[in-house]
Design a protein around this motif. Structure first.
Motif, PDB file in Angstrom:
ATOM      1  N   TYR A  84       0.831  -1.206   0.000  1.00  0.00           N
ATOM      2  CA  TYR A  84       0.000   0.000   0.000  1.00  0.00           C
ATOM      3  C   TYR A  84       0.865   1.255   0.000  1.00  0.00           C
ATOM      4  N   LEU A  85       0.392   2.289  -0.706  1.00  0.00           N
ATOM      5  CA  LEU A  85       1.136   3.534  -0.866  1.00  0.00           C
ATOM      6  C   LEU A  85       0.267   4.720  -0.478  1.00  0.00           C
ATOM      7  N   MET A  86       0.874   5.692   0.170  1.00  0.00           N
ATOM      8  CA  MET A  86       0.193   6.947   0.462  1.00  0.00           C
ATOM      9  C   MET A  86       0.540   7.947  -0.642  1.00  0.00           C
ATOM     10  N   ILE A  87      -0.481   8.478  -1.288  1.00  0.00           N
ATOM     11  CA  ILE A  87      -0.310   9.352  -2.448  1.00  0.00           C
ATOM     12  C   ILE A  87      -0.825  10.750  -2.133  1.00  0.00           C
ATOM     13  N   GLY A  88      -0.093  11.752  -2.609  1.00  0.00           N
ATOM     14  CA  GLY A  88      -0.530  13.135  -2.488  1.00  0.00           C
ATOM     15  C   GLY A  88      -0.562  13.787  -3.859  1.00  0.00           C
ATOM     16  N   ILE A  89      -1.555  14.645  -4.095  1.00  0.00           N
ATOM     17  CA  ILE A  89      -1.670  15.372  -5.363  1.00  0.00           C
ATOM     18  C   ILE A  89      -0.790  16.615  -5.288  1.00  0.00           C
ATOM     19  N   HIS A 136      -3.277   0.846  -3.544  1.00  0.00           N
ATOM     20  CA  HIS A 136      -2.374  -0.304  -3.553  1.00  0.00           C
ATOM     21  C   HIS A 136      -1.477  -0.209  -4.784  1.00  0.00           C
ATOM     22  N   ALA A 137      -0.298  -0.823  -4.697  1.00  0.00           N
ATOM     23  CA  ALA A 137       0.655  -0.752  -5.803  1.00  0.00           C
ATOM     24  C   ALA A 137       0.090  -1.328  -7.091  1.00  0.00           C
ATOM     25  N   THR A 138      -0.833  -2.265  -6.976  1.00  0.00           N
ATOM     26  CA  THR A 138      -1.439  -2.869  -8.165  1.00  0.00           C
ATOM     27  C   THR A 138      -2.702  -2.146  -8.609  1.00  0.00           C
ATOM     28  N   SER A 139      -3.006  -1.041  -7.990  1.00  0.00           N
ATOM     29  CA  SER A 139      -4.232  -0.313  -8.301  1.00  0.00           C
ATOM     30  C   SER A 139      -4.245   0.155  -9.755  1.00  0.00           C
TER      31      SER A 139
END
Length: 631
Positions: free
Chosen positions: A417-422, A437-440
């Protein structure tokens, strides 16, 4: 499509109100001022109110020029800000699309202190709690018929086999035009219910256009019926059930020996499997039950999860009530296979931010949903080359699903799982990071949008337009996430441009609406809500559990939202014309490529060739939009 968008750094501070307890987050002051609008009421000369007050910002204006299906907001940005998936304090700083000149309203709000922003948020949340919640129910949509809509416009609906999560999605079989069934005979004057045989003339999702045997090319008595309904049976059902087969009154005179006619017509014809109704019933049994406890994204603070209880299950969709909601009005809708819900303990296991409940022990009758009920993500190998904090990528913005934005990996969690910011739109405390998720299928490598002729939304306030990834990476002293780490699988989904379906409005996820597939980029679908402007479109994965076949609402008893009425379209058109000049000055992204081409760029020290995808065509299941350059 929200592919898991909730999380924050464990050591960040929160922007929530004081009555919230959260792991490793300090509470805010105990009281907040409430911001109110001026409360003025405007009326037409005849005494009827022609004005409306925006429920987001308090602006007063002409009701006909307001947005949303219920005329509750003064602009698209207010509508999206108020929506159930964007109710968080930092949204007030994101009232305009990244990279576009800020609006007057945004400039004013950006000058407000955090407490004032939170107060505005507290006000509209209080309004929400006071409003009566419209529960999904088997209420027919007045004036709208899928059959008439399909017939009058010659539309094509996506087949049931495109929706593996929907009832009968994996066992639809070879039901097609020409299949014969036994159905009630409505062209009859007998006092008892009788049946006759009909053939499928056209399929639209679960719905079939049927024609009674004996009418041949006469369509005067054709009718639409849900194939999975209780009144449709395989040929032979009447004989085994002791029900009479009676020809329609309009054609009784055509043949003297109807038995011989049927034998001739039905020899070699297909019908439904004898256990079809049993399969339908089994496919509509759902493992989630009321009173189960789950962890679900906090709709008021997307960076974290909290505990909710299953209040109802409709067609696999769950109405979840947050555990601390005493009056059960603080709810959230999602499908049982949604990436937004998890078993109790999931957040702690991967290091995701979680709001602790004030309830010290489970309420009577509540119990934790078993972990095996939740959708499993693909296992990934993080031992070798893997995502790192600071890497750049492109991601669907969960707060504006029509946009794919420049984004950054802010934190790497466990289990992929990754935390993403715009970029350009993040709160200082990281409260608007979200979890993919990395496979998203909702995250993409640098260059994806340009290759596939999609407008990429640059960071808000970024001055060097048109946006160029190579320059941006150099300016920010950052690297692009390696292409090989992204999910490149493209299933043979079966969707085509122009197909009709029923889709969840993820900005207000209790609504399921009439919709159309307008673009296909590999496994990515552009979903347009019929009757509404393109600004409301959503990028959704082809396997999203928020897409359903035509007739799903009727089958499950969920209320379907019809296309926007003409009055709404006219007001949208009028509003668009007023803003046309301003829009023409706004950045519209790169110009579309005119031919298939390869593009090479030096990213992260490795050279890649990006193969442009066919932007508006269906993938065959083996397509890959990335090809690594061999040394």
């Amino acid at each position: 499509m929200f592919d898991g968008y909730d999380s924050c750094s464990e050591d960040t501070s929160t922007s929530s109100s004081s009555d919230e307890s959260e792991e490793e987050v300090a509470p805010l002051p105990s009281s907040l001022p409430i911001i109110k609008n001026n409360g003025q009421v405007y009326t037409y000369p005849d005494g009827k109110s022609g004005m409306a007050t925006c429920e987001m910002c308090g602006m007063v204006g002409v009701r006909d020029a307001f947005y949303s299906k219920t005329k509750r907001f003064c602009s698209v940005s207010c509508s999206r800000s108020y929506s159930s998936n964007s109710k968080k304090a930092s949204i007030l700083a994101r009232l305009q699309v990244a990279g576009k000149p800020p609006t007057k309203k945004a400039k004013v709000l950006q000058k407000q202190p955090l407490v004032a922003k939170l107060a505005a948020y507290a006000q509209y949340q209080a309004t929400l709690q006071n409003q009566a919640k419209t529960k999904a129910a088997a209420v027919p949509v007045e004036g709208f018929s899928w059959g008439n809509y399909i017939n009058s416009n010659s539309f094509t609906a996506a087949p049931v086999t495109c929706f593996k999560h929907a009832p009968m999605g994996t066992c639809w079989g070879d039901i097609s035009e020409g299949v014969r069934v036994e159905v009630p005979n409505t062209d009859c004057s007998l006092p008892t219910k009788v049946f006759w045989i009909a053939g499928i003339v056209k399929l639209a999702g679960y719905n079939a256009l049927l024609r009674y045997e004996g009418f041949e090319n006469d369509s005067s008595l054709d009718f639409w019926c849900n194939v999975c309904g209780s009144d449709i049976h395989p040929v032979g059902w009447c004989a085994t059930s002791g029900k009479p087969l009676v020809p329609p009154r309009s054609i009784q005179h055509k043949y003297t020996n109807w038995k011989a006619f049927l034998v001739k017509r039905l020899t070699g014809a297909k019908t439904l499997p004898p256990d079809f109704s049993q399969k339908v019933s089994e496919s509509m049994q759902y493992p989630f039950k009321t009173s189960m406890r789950v962890e679900v994204v906090d709709k008021t603070h997307l960076c974290r999860t909290r505990v909710a209880v299953v209040e109802s299950v409709v067609g696999g969709r769950l109405r979840l009530v947050y555990e601390e909601s005493e009056d059960k009005t603080d709810d959230f809708w999602c499908h049982m296979y949604s990436p937004l819900i998890h078993h109790i303990g999931w957040s702690r296991s991967i290091g995701h931010r979680f709001k602790r409940s004030d309830i010290t022990k489970k309420q009577e009758g509540h119990f934790d949903a078993p972990p095996h009920l939740f959708m499993k993500v693909k296992e990934v190998d993080t031992a070798g080359e893997w995502f790192k904090e600071g890497m750049k990528l492109e991601a669907i913005d969960p707060l504006n699903l029509s946009a794919i934005c420049v984004a950054t990996i802010r934190k790497v969690l466990a289990d992929g799982y990754l935390m993403i910011g715009i970029d350009g739109s993040e709160a200082a405390d990281g409260s608007d990071w979200f979890c993919y998720h990395a496979t998203s299928p909702s995250i993409f490598p640098v260059g994806f949008c340009e290759i596939n002729m999609i407008e990429l939304t640059p960071p808000r306030g970024y001055a060097k337009l048109p946006f160029k990834w190579f320059d941006y990476l150099r300016e920010t002293d950052s690297i692009a996430a390696p292409v090989k780490l992204f999910n490149k699988e493209v299933p043979n989904h079966g969707f085509h441009v122009g197909m009709k379906l029923e889709a969840v409005d993820l900005m207000e996820p209790r609504l399921v609406c009439v919709a159309t597939v307008t673009r296909i980029i590999h496994r990515l679908l552009r979903i347009h809500f019929d009757g509404w402007e393109d600004e409301y479109d959503q990028w959704v994965d082809c396997e999203s559990p928020d897409l359903y076949p035509v007739g799903w609402c009727q089958l499950t008893g969920y209320q379907l939202q019809p296309p926007a009425p003409q009055s709404s379209r006219d007001s949208q058109s009028s509003s668009s014309k007023q803003k046309k000049k301003a829009k023409s000055q706004q950045y519209k992204g790169h110009k579309k490529m005119t031919s298939l081409q390869l593009k090479e760029e030096l990213l992260d020290g490795e050279e890649y060739s990006f193969l442009q995808g066919a932007s508006d065509q269906e993938s065959n299941g083996s397509a890959s939009y990335y090809i690594k350059q061999e040394p």
